[in-house]
Design an enzyme around this catalytic site. Structure first.
Site, PDB file in Angstrom:
ATOM      1  N   HIS A  99       0.846  -1.201   0.000  1.00  0.00           N
ATOM      2  CA  HIS A  99       0.000   0.000   0.000  1.00  0.00           C
ATOM      3  C   HIS A  99       0.880   1.250   0.000  1.00  0.00           C
ATOM      4  CE1 HIS A  99      -2.912   3.021   1.127  1.00  0.00           C
ATOM      5  NE2 HIS A  99      -3.855   2.158   0.769  1.00  0.00           N
ATOM      6  N   GLU A 166      -4.142   1.553  -7.519  1.00  0.00           N
ATOM      7  CA  GLU A 166      -4.468   2.652  -6.612  1.00  0.00           C
ATOM      8  C   GLU A 166      -3.535   3.826  -6.916  1.00  0.00           C
ATOM      9  OE1 GLU A 166      -6.745   1.431  -2.918  1.00  0.00           O
ATOM     10  OE2 GLU A 166      -4.650   1.645  -2.394  1.00  0.00           O
TER      11      GLU A 166
HETATM   12  P1  PGA Z   1      -9.454   6.003  -0.002  1.00  0.00           P
HETATM   13  O1  PGA Z   1      -8.313   4.941   0.307  1.00  0.00           O
HETATM   14  O2  PGA Z   1     -10.667   5.228  -0.443  1.00  0.00           O
HETATM   15  O3  PGA Z   1      -9.649   6.722   1.288  1.00  0.00           O
HETATM   16  O4  PGA Z   1      -8.932   6.891  -1.077  1.00  0.00           O
HETATM   17  C1  PGA Z   1      -8.095   3.860  -0.538  1.00  0.00           C
HETATM   18  C2  PGA Z   1      -6.892   3.113  -0.034  1.00  0.00           C
HETATM   19  O5  PGA Z   1      -5.977   3.742   0.497  1.00  0.00           O
HETATM   20  O6  PGA Z   1      -6.826   1.877  -0.137  1.00  0.00           O
END
Ligand code: PGA
Length: 265
Positions: A99, A166
Site C-alpha cells: 500500500h 491505486e
Molecule cells: P481512499 O483509500 O478510499 O480513502 O482513497 C483507498 C486506499 O488507500 O486503499
C-alpha cells in the site's frame, strides 16, 4: 457470471477503528446485509490487533477477513512486526501489500518477499500499485512496479493474486480526486501487458483479479461498474461508514443483476 468469482469490496479500515468495541460494532453493523448479497463479497481489513476478533464473526462466504500488512517470516526477533503466520492464525485469508501509505517503510524487495510469503501460507495477497502522478513517465512507473512485484513470485496460480490499481494522486486526498473509469482502463492495459511478459500468457493474466481504489464512494462507483472491466474495489475513507458501504453494495448487486439479465435475454 455465476461461474466467475463474486465482485469484491475490500474495506481497508487503516488506523481508523481504535477499539475492540468499535471494530466489532462496525463489522456486525454490515454483516447481515453482506450475508444476503448474491454477487458481492466483502473483505474486511481491520488493524492487526482486531483481526482475530473480527475473524471470529466472519463465518459466511460473503465476508472474509484480511490483514493490512504482514512480515514475510513466520517468527523471530522482529520487534513490533506481525508475521504472515500470525496473520493466518488470527483468521486472515487476505493480506494487503505494498500500500502506498506503507511503501516509504519498505523496499520493493520487501514487498515481493511478502507476496511470496503470503502465497506460501495459502493466503491471497492484495497487491497495491499506482503512480504518483500522471506525468510523462506514469506508464513506465507502473510497468516497473509490475516487474518489481511479480518477477520473483511463483507463476503457477495467478487466480490466487489480486492486484489493486491505486493511483497515489487519487488516494484519500482532502480534495477527493478519484480516477475515472477511463484512467483506470488505461492503467489496466499497461498493467496487463507488462504482466503478460512475466506470466507468459494472456490466459494466465486473465486469472488475476483487478481492483480499483482511490477516493471511491457511492457517488463514483457506478462509473467503474458501467464503463470499466473491474473485479472489485478497495476502499479506505468510506470503509468504516456502514451507510455508504451499504449503498455501494446495493449498486454493485444491481449492476451485476442487470448484466446477467441482459445476457439471458
Ligand atoms: P481512499 O483509500 O478510499 O480513502 O482513497 C483507498 C486506499 O488507500 O486503499
Amino acid at each position: 457470471m455465476l461461474n466467475k468469482p463474486k465482485k469484491m469490496i475490500v474495506a481497508n479500515w487503516k488506523m481508523n477503528v481504535t477499539s475492540q468495541k468499535d471494530a466489532e460494532g462496525l463489522f456486525l453493523s454490515i454483516r447481515n446485509v453482506v450475508s444476503k448479497l448474491e454477487y458481492t463479497q466483502m473483505i474486511c481489513c481491520p488493524p492487526h490487533m482486531y483481526v482475530n476478533q473480527v475473524a471470529q464473526h466472519a463465518n459466511h462466504k460473503n465476508y472474509r477477513v484480511g490483514g493490512q500488512d504482514a512480515y514475510p517470516e513466520e517468527s523471530g526477533s522482529r520487534t513490533g512486526e506481525t508475521s504472515v503466520l500470525m496473520m493466518k492464525n488470527a483468521g486472515a485469508e487476505y493480506v494487503i501489500l505494498g500500500h502506498s501509505e506503507r511503501r516509504h517503510l519498505e523496499t520493493k524487495l520487501d514487498i515481493s518477499r511478502k507476496v511470496i510469503a503470503v502465497l506460501e501460507h495459502e493466503m491471497t495477497p492484495i497487491i497495491c500499485i499506482g503512480e504518483e502522478s500522471r506525468d510523462k513517465n506514469w506508464k513506465k512507473v507502473l510497468q516497473q512496479q509490475v516487474k518489481d512485484v511479480f518477477n520473483r513470485v511463483p507463476k503457477k496460480n495467478p487466480e490466487n493474486i489480486i492486484l489493486a490499481y491505486e493511483p497515489i494522486w487519487a488516494i484519500s486526498s482532502d480534495k477527493k480526486n478519484p480516477a475515472t473509469s477511463t484512467e483506470y482502463m488505461e492503467a489496466l492495459e499497461v498493467i496487463k501487458k507488462e504482466s503478460q511478459k512475466i506470466f507468459k500468457t494472456a490466459k494466465a493474466v486473465e486469472k488475476i483479479r483487478f481492483l480499483y481504489g482511490g477516493s471511491l464512494d457511492d457517488k463514483n462507483i457506478e462509473d467503474f461498474l458501467k464503463n470499466a472491466n473491474v473485479d472489485g474495489f478497495l476502499v479506505g475513507r468510506v470503509s468504516h461508514d456502514p451507510r455508504i458501504l451499504m449503498t455501494m453494495f446495493r449498486l454493485v448487486e444491481d449492476h451485476v443483476q442487470k448484466e446477467l439479465f441482459s445476457i439471458s435475454e
